[in-house]
Write a protein that holds these residues in place. Structure first.
Motif, PDB file in Angstrom:
ATOM      1  N   VAL A 198      27.884  45.149  48.852  1.00  0.00           N
ATOM      2  CA  VAL A 198      28.883  44.062  48.439  1.00  0.00           C
ATOM      3  C   VAL A 198      30.258  45.016  48.479  1.00  0.00           C
ATOM      4  O   VAL A 198      30.632  46.058  47.985  1.00  0.00           O
ATOM      5  CB  VAL A 198      28.865  43.865  47.046  1.00  0.00           C
ATOM      6  N   ASP A 199      31.180  44.635  49.382  1.00  0.00           N
ATOM      7  CA  ASP A 199      32.467  45.222  49.987  1.00  0.00           C
ATOM      8  C   ASP A 199      33.421  44.202  48.886  1.00  0.00           C
ATOM      9  O   ASP A 199      33.477  43.196  48.507  1.00  0.00           O
ATOM     10  CB  ASP A 199      32.731  45.107  51.209  1.00  0.00           C
ATOM     11  N   VAL A 200      34.797  44.826  49.284  1.00  0.00           N
ATOM     12  CA  VAL A 200      35.918  44.653  48.519  1.00  0.00           C
ATOM     13  C   VAL A 200      36.560  42.998  49.127  1.00  0.00           C
ATOM     14  O   VAL A 200      36.685  42.141  48.401  1.00  0.00           O
ATOM     15  CB  VAL A 200      37.132  45.355  48.799  1.00  0.00           C
ATOM     16  N   GLN A 201      35.989  42.617  50.394  1.00  0.00           N
ATOM     17  CA  GLN A 201      36.205  41.344  50.676  1.00  0.00           C
ATOM     18  C   GLN A 201      35.520  40.134  50.141  1.00  0.00           C
ATOM     19  O   GLN A 201      35.938  39.315  49.731  1.00  0.00           O
ATOM     20  CB  GLN A 201      36.002  41.275  52.398  1.00  0.00           C
ATOM     21  N   ILE A 202      33.945  40.515  49.831  1.00  0.00           N
ATOM     22  CA  ILE A 202      33.282  39.709  49.191  1.00  0.00           C
ATOM     23  C   ILE A 202      33.886  39.624  47.759  1.00  0.00           C
ATOM     24  O   ILE A 202      33.832  38.362  47.099  1.00  0.00           O
ATOM     25  CB  ILE A 202      31.967  40.300  49.139  1.00  0.00           C
ATOM     26  N   TRP A 203      34.171  40.679  47.028  1.00  0.00           N
ATOM     27  CA  TRP A 203      34.706  40.550  45.496  1.00  0.00           C
ATOM     28  C   TRP A 203      35.968  39.771  45.655  1.00  0.00           C
ATOM     29  O   TRP A 203      36.215  38.912  44.904  1.00  0.00           O
ATOM     30  CB  TRP A 203      34.978  42.143  45.162  1.00  0.00           C
ATOM     31  N   SER A 204      36.789  39.706  46.651  1.00  0.00           N
ATOM     32  CA  SER A 204      38.267  39.187  46.868  1.00  0.00           C
ATOM     33  C   SER A 204      38.039  37.715  46.947  1.00  0.00           C
ATOM     34  O   SER A 204      38.589  36.942  46.093  1.00  0.00           O
ATOM     35  CB  SER A 204      39.121  39.727  47.900  1.00  0.00           C
ATOM     36  N   LYS A 205      36.881  37.329  47.728  1.00  0.00           N
ATOM     37  CA  LYS A 205      36.525  36.056  47.885  1.00  0.00           C
ATOM     38  C   LYS A 205      36.102  35.335  46.642  1.00  0.00           C
ATOM     39  O   LYS A 205      36.389  34.176  46.238  1.00  0.00           O
ATOM     40  CB  LYS A 205      35.594  35.767  49.104  1.00  0.00           C
ATOM     41  N   ALA A 206      35.143  36.011  46.134  1.00  0.00           N
ATOM     42  CA  ALA A 206      34.634  35.412  44.711  1.00  0.00           C
ATOM     43  C   ALA A 206      35.667  35.297  43.709  1.00  0.00           C
ATOM     44  O   ALA A 206      35.706  34.251  43.014  1.00  0.00           O
ATOM     45  CB  ALA A 206      33.327  36.444  44.410  1.00  0.00           C
ATOM     46  N   LEU A 207      36.472  36.299  43.494  1.00  0.00           N
ATOM     47  CA  LEU A 207      37.581  36.432  42.703  1.00  0.00           C
ATOM     48  C   LEU A 207      38.627  35.186  43.008  1.00  0.00           C
ATOM     49  O   LEU A 207      39.122  34.464  41.925  1.00  0.00           O
ATOM     50  CB  LEU A 207      38.453  37.795  42.648  1.00  0.00           C
ATOM     51  N   GLU A 208      38.735  34.674  44.140  1.00  0.00           N
ATOM     52  CA  GLU A 208      39.782  33.710  44.295  1.00  0.00           C
ATOM     53  C   GLU A 208      38.827  32.241  43.899  1.00  0.00           C
ATOM     54  O   GLU A 208      39.442  31.402  43.404  1.00  0.00           O
ATOM     55  CB  GLU A 208      39.914  33.676  46.022  1.00  0.00           C
ATOM     56  N   SER A 209      37.705  32.143  43.931  1.00  0.00           N
ATOM     57  CA  SER A 209      36.831  30.968  43.811  1.00  0.00           C
ATOM     58  C   SER A 209      36.867  31.055  42.327  1.00  0.00           C
ATOM     59  O   SER A 209      36.770  29.859  41.827  1.00  0.00           O
ATOM     60  CB  SER A 209      35.632  31.036  44.428  1.00  0.00           C
ATOM     61  N   SER A 210      36.769  32.156  41.635  1.00  0.00           N
ATOM     62  CA  SER A 210      36.676  32.037  40.108  1.00  0.00           C
ATOM     63  C   SER A 210      38.102  31.655  39.396  1.00  0.00           C
ATOM     64  O   SER A 210      38.342  30.880  38.556  1.00  0.00           O
ATOM     65  CB  SER A 210      36.641  33.263  39.718  1.00  0.00           C
ATOM     66  N   LEU A 211      39.406  32.079  40.132  1.00  0.00           N
ATOM     67  CA  LEU A 211      40.388  31.612  39.828  1.00  0.00           C
ATOM     68  C   LEU A 211      40.559  30.114  39.782  1.00  0.00           C
ATOM     69  O   LEU A 211      41.107  29.246  38.873  1.00  0.00           O
ATOM     70  CB  LEU A 211      41.637  32.430  40.565  1.00  0.00           C
ATOM     71  N   GLU A 212      40.142  29.617  40.870  1.00  0.00           N
ATOM     72  CA  GLU A 212      40.082  27.912  41.259  1.00  0.00           C
ATOM     73  C   GLU A 212      39.251  27.348  40.180  1.00  0.00           C
ATOM     74  O   GLU A 212      39.744  26.345  39.587  1.00  0.00           O
ATOM     75  CB  GLU A 212      39.495  27.657  42.670  1.00  0.00           C
ATOM     76  N   ALA A 213      37.838  27.787  39.675  1.00  0.00           N
ATOM     77  CA  ALA A 213      37.259  27.235  38.809  1.00  0.00           C
ATOM     78  C   ALA A 213      38.049  27.167  37.420  1.00  0.00           C
ATOM     79  O   ALA A 213      37.907  26.159  36.686  1.00  0.00           O
ATOM     80  CB  ALA A 213      35.815  28.085  38.678  1.00  0.00           C
ATOM     81  N   LEU A 214      38.650  28.326  37.296  1.00  0.00           N
ATOM     82  CA  LEU A 214      39.145  28.607  35.829  1.00  0.00           C
ATOM     83  C   LEU A 214      40.487  27.626  35.729  1.00  0.00           C
ATOM     84  O   LEU A 214      40.867  27.047  34.701  1.00  0.00           O
ATOM     85  CB  LEU A 214      39.731  29.866  35.773  1.00  0.00           C
ATOM     86  N   ASN A 215      41.266  27.123  36.955  1.00  0.00           N
ATOM     87  CA  ASN A 215      42.345  26.290  36.844  1.00  0.00           C
ATOM     88  C   ASN A 215      41.816  24.828  36.577  1.00  0.00           C
ATOM     89  O   ASN A 215      42.556  23.905  36.026  1.00  0.00           O
ATOM     90  CB  ASN A 215      42.756  26.308  38.257  1.00  0.00           C
ATOM     91  N   LYS A 216      40.351  24.475  36.575  1.00  0.00           N
ATOM     92  CA  LYS A 216      39.977  23.147  36.313  1.00  0.00           C
ATOM     93  C   LYS A 216      39.797  23.088  34.647  1.00  0.00           C
ATOM     94  O   LYS A 216      39.923  21.970  34.165  1.00  0.00           O
ATOM     95  CB  LYS A 216      38.597  23.086  36.876  1.00  0.00           C
ATOM     96  N   TYR A 217      39.976  24.040  34.174  1.00  0.00           N
ATOM     97  CA  TYR A 217      39.792  24.156  32.506  1.00  0.00           C
ATOM     98  C   TYR A 217      40.849  24.480  31.649  1.00  0.00           C
ATOM     99  O   TYR A 217      40.833  24.303  30.545  1.00  0.00           O
ATOM    100  CB  TYR A 217      38.356  24.920  32.183  1.00  0.00           C
ATOM    101  N   THR A 218      41.865  25.137  32.283  1.00  0.00           N
ATOM    102  CA  THR A 218      43.006  25.444  31.692  1.00  0.00           C
ATOM    103  C   THR A 218      44.421  25.196  32.387  1.00  0.00           C
ATOM    104  O   THR A 218      44.312  25.501  33.705  1.00  0.00           O
ATOM    105  CB  THR A 218      43.056  26.692  31.211  1.00  0.00           C
ATOM    106  N   PRO A 219      45.470  24.543  31.885  1.00  0.00           N
ATOM    107  CA  PRO A 219      46.439  24.049  32.724  1.00  0.00           C
ATOM    108  C   PRO A 219      47.536  25.354  32.805  1.00  0.00           C
ATOM    109  O   PRO A 219      48.490  25.563  33.535  1.00  0.00           O
ATOM    110  CB  PRO A 219      47.209  23.369  31.763  1.00  0.00           C
TER     111      PRO A 219
END
Length: 590
Positions: free
Chosen positions: A489-510
């Protein structure tokens, strides 16, 4: 406010009320440990359907437990009185108590605790491979845009119309996407408002603990929420004057602060007049009559369906609410219009529909399987990491958070309730203990999974929910990138996963950057890491973001309500704590 109750122990009260649902409807079962009422599995083969679930704090009965039944909800998860159920309760409902083969739709009202805890469970279910969608209902116009801000409208009684239509459509065999879109369509065409002559008293509390200034004789609070939240104004009005004011808040197109829905003359509508719990049926009839007359006279609105009764209460609240649904085309064909779905039969006793003789005669005793003690069905991934380095890096981050606890606590004492630092420290110490006990693994997803389990059980409150949602979404982000054969697992994979996590969090908090929350540290970290791939510069960006919250006026959280001076001189506690964690993470690579 009446402080007299037949049952004064709130825990016993909720438990027995939930059990009563299974006595009045034999098709229901109770998971008592998780305060979940659910439909019993059918004793005969049947085609799986989408499961619609809902829930929230107790005290709003018949919402939501009595709306469980064929043709409406598949399950309802209850919290304590006026408090959201935990994410773990909801997760167990999704994974153990309902059919999930065709997917699950979660319908919740727009309250922070409900959105975060149900949202956390949704993300966890999605990460485990269950298809789940969530609709958040905000129909209350009692508090306008200026006061509601980013949080938006609260959810009140109009929510039951969303549940009924979605449940009926699911019962007809519609797919998850169809049920989800129909629920969103209903939620987007709803307006509601409540009014009450008194606050309510929660069993088990003293009158002093209730902390509410009761209304004066003859005074009514317009827009009062279903948890004793204040409304927009207090007036001494007769019923006709009160109804006139309420309908104006709902329908006046010139009221820019509250004009959420336009209902032109001739549009088909459904009217729901809901008893908040303490109005007699006789008096409610008089209220319904007044509402219908004014709708026709002043607004040229003649509802094609009029529902009146007790659907969503505020314990024994001496008040009522009005909801209007504008009928829209679902685009789904015959038998699937909003009206047909609203009229469809249901065995949910809260919908005032009789249970069929066949169900009574069946006398089913079937239940769904009990939990085996394992809270997750974890699936391994092919993403590999160095377990020794991973433990070293995470330990460095956690020790940094623990050391920062006095500062975080001090900041939160000034701008909040003082528990942020203790909560972060408690979570960090629990993860450190887990790292010492846990078996070493080079599976990145399993390593993260072990941390998530600790966060969910050791961290509470809003920050705990936010961390858990983000980490669950991060696990999902890793899993979708897992290759067919083992690979680092490299930094690119972590970065992409973190971006998707941020998108998911945005659904539940303004919350967004500039709102003075931990988001002010999280966004710069994720953004910098995605651009540079450098952990140190990313952590520095997070630290700069946290420092930038000094003097920033809060848009969300308890800081919004803090008066006086002091907050200008300190950073947001959550942002500072997260920045310290990320700095420690970067130092762990040294």
């Amino acid at each position: 406010m009446s402080a007299a109750h037949f049952l004064t122990d709130p825990t016993h009260l909720v438990a027995t009320a939930l059990h009563a649902c299974t006595l009045t409807n034999p098709s229901l079962a109770l998971d008592a440990a998780n305060k979940t009422v659910y439909r019993r599995p059918s004793s005969t083969p049947s085609t799986p359907t989408v499961s619609v679930i809902s829930g929230g704090g107790s005290g709003h009965e018949p919402s939501f437990a009595s709306f469980v039944g064929r043709g409406l909800l598949a399950a309802a998860v209850a919290g304590t009185i006026f408090a959201s159920p935990s994410a773990e309760q909801v997760r167990r409902c999704i994974s153990r108590r309902v059919e999930s083969e065709q997917g699950v739709l979660v319908v919740v009202m727009n309250y922070t605790g409900d959105v975060l805890n149900f949202g956390m469970a949704v993300e966890k279910a999605n990460a485990a491979g269950v298809r789940v969608e969530m609709v958040v209902v905000g129909d209350d116009v009692g508090v306008g845009r200026k006061v509601g801000g980013k949080v938006g409208r609260r959810g009140i009684a109009g929510t039951v119309l969303v549940q009924k239509i979605a449940g009926a459509l699911a019962a007809q065999g519609a797919g998850l996407e169809e049920v989800y879109q129909a629920a969103k369509l209903v939620a987007g065409n709803l307006v509601s408002i409540g009014a009450s002559l008194s606050h309510v008293h929660v069993p088990g509390r003293s009158v002093a603990e209730a902390g509410e200034e009761d209304l004066k004789e003859g005074e009514v609070e317009i827009g009062m929420g279903i948890h004793n939240e204040p409304g927009s104004e207090r007036r001494a009005e007769t019923l006709p004057e009160l109804v006139k004011t309420m309908l104006a808040h709902m329908l006046d197109a010139e009221d820019e602060d509250r004009s959420f829905l336009q209902i032109p003359e001739g549009e088909e509508t459904v009217l729901l007049v809901n008893n908040l719990g303490g109005v007699s049926p006789l008096e409610l009839g008089g209220i319904v009559n007044e509402v219908v007359e004014q709708l026709a006279k002043d607004w040229k609105i003649r509802p094609v369906r009029i529902l009146s009764g007790t659907y969503m209460t505020s314990l024994n609240g001496l008040g009522f609410s009005i909801s209007l649904l504008k009928i829209r085309d679902t685009g789904l064909g015959n038998g699937k219009s909003m009206l047909e779905l609203l009229d469809a039969p249901t065995e949910a006793t809260g919908w005032s529909a009789a249970v069929s003789p066949e169900t009574w005669n069946a006398n089913s005793t079937a239940t769904r399987g009990e939990d085996d003690g394992d809270s997750d069905d974890f699936q391994p991934s092919n993403l590999r990491l160095d377990p020794v380095l991973a433990k070293k890096v995470v330990t460095s981050a956690l020790e940094k958070v623990i050391a920062a606890e006095p500062d975080v606590t001090n900041y939160d004492t000034i701008v909040g309730d003082g528990d942020c630092g203790i909560g972060l420290k408690r979570g960090a110490e629990a993860i450190l203990k887990m790292l010492e006990r846990a078996k070493k693994t080079d599976d990145a997803a399993l390593f993260l999974h072990n941390i998530i389990q600790v966060v969910e059980t050791s961290m509470d409150g809003t920050s705990g929910a936010i961390y858990a949602i983000f980490l669950n979404a991060l696990a999902h982000g890793l899993r979708v990138q897992s290759p067919s054969s083992p690979a680092p697992v490299d930094v690119q994979i972590w970065s992409k996963a973190l971006e998707s996590s941020l998108e998911a969090l945005n659904k539940y908090t303004p919350a967004r950057p500039g709102d003075r929350t931990l988001i002010d540290a999280l966004y710069p970290f994720v953004g910098t890491l995605s651009k540079t791939g450098d952990i140190k510069s990313s952590a520095q960006a997070a630290e700069a973001g946290a420092k930038g919250t000094r003097g920033m006026r809060a848009s969300l959280g308890r800081t919004v309500y803090v008066g006086g001076e002091g907050w200008q001189g300190v950073p947001d506690p959550g942002a500072h704590g997260l920045a310290e964690l990320l700095i420690g993470l970067s130092e762990g690579f040294d």
